[in-house]
Design a protein around this motif. Structure first.
Motif, mmCIF file in Angstrom:
data_model
loop_
_atom_site.group_PDB
_atom_site.id
_atom_site.type_symbol
_atom_site.label_atom_id
_atom_site.label_comp_id
_atom_site.label_asym_id
_atom_site.label_seq_id
_atom_site.Cartn_x
_atom_site.Cartn_y
_atom_site.Cartn_z
ATOM 1 N N ARG A 21 0.847 -1.343 0.078
ATOM 2 C CA ARG A 21 0.071 -0.075 0.126
ATOM 3 C C ARG A 21 0.994 1.316 -0.219
ATOM 4 N N GLN A 28 -4.776 4.248 4.171
ATOM 5 C CA GLN A 28 -5.725 3.073 4.388
ATOM 6 C C GLN A 28 -7.197 3.255 3.849
ATOM 7 N N VAL A 31 -7.588 2.392 -0.010
ATOM 8 C CA VAL A 31 -7.391 1.045 -0.095
ATOM 9 C C VAL A 31 -8.792 0.667 0.329
ATOM 10 N N SER A 35 -11.503 -1.141 -2.283
ATOM 11 C CA SER A 35 -11.659 -2.785 -1.968
ATOM 12 C C SER A 35 -13.088 -2.916 -1.461
ATOM 13 N N VAL A 42 -9.138 -2.336 6.730
ATOM 14 C CA VAL A 42 -7.654 -2.502 6.145
ATOM 15 C C VAL A 42 -6.583 -2.423 7.363
ATOM 16 N N ILE A 58 -8.425 -6.696 -0.942
ATOM 17 C CA ILE A 58 -7.491 -5.855 -0.914
ATOM 18 C C ILE A 58 -6.315 -5.968 -1.953
#
Length: 107
Positions: A21, A28, A31, A35, A42, A58
């Motif tokens: 990442r 976070q 992401v 996702s 996360v 993820i």
């Protein structure tokens, strides 16, 4: 890694997710949006505490799914397992056949 516990192995995967990442310069939260999960999810994944389906989501968000074949290569069916899957071949029932003139029971 072969001498690690399952918990330690999960934590290592979390560390690697976090590094992936960071290498993509994503937060976070970003992401999480990509996702379809919460930011806290996360965070937990980066600690090695994640369900398989969420881990895959993820990984997809981080464009890591091409690594799956290295992580867990497709397994071929062994000849022994193939034989078990085929099962026993059907055989003719054993025993004597009845004669046609034998009495049939009355129901």
């Amino acid at each position: 890694m072969s001498n690690m516990t399952a918990s330690a192995f999960a934590e290592e995967i979390g560390v690697r997710l976090k590094q992936a990442r960071l290498n993509r310069d994503l937060t976070q939260s970003e992401v999480a949006v990509l996702s379809g999960v919460a930011r806290k999810t996360v965070l937990n994944a980066e600690k090695g505490k994640v369900q398989l389906e969420i881990l895959i989501a993820i990984m997809m968000a981080l464009d890591l799914t091409d690594q799956i074949d290295r992580f867990l290569p497709k397994q071929e069916i062994s000849p022994l397992q193939l034989a078990k899957l085929q099962g026993k071949k059907r055989q003719r029932a054993s025993g004597q056949r009845r004669d046609a003139d034998e009495e049939t029971p009355e129901w």
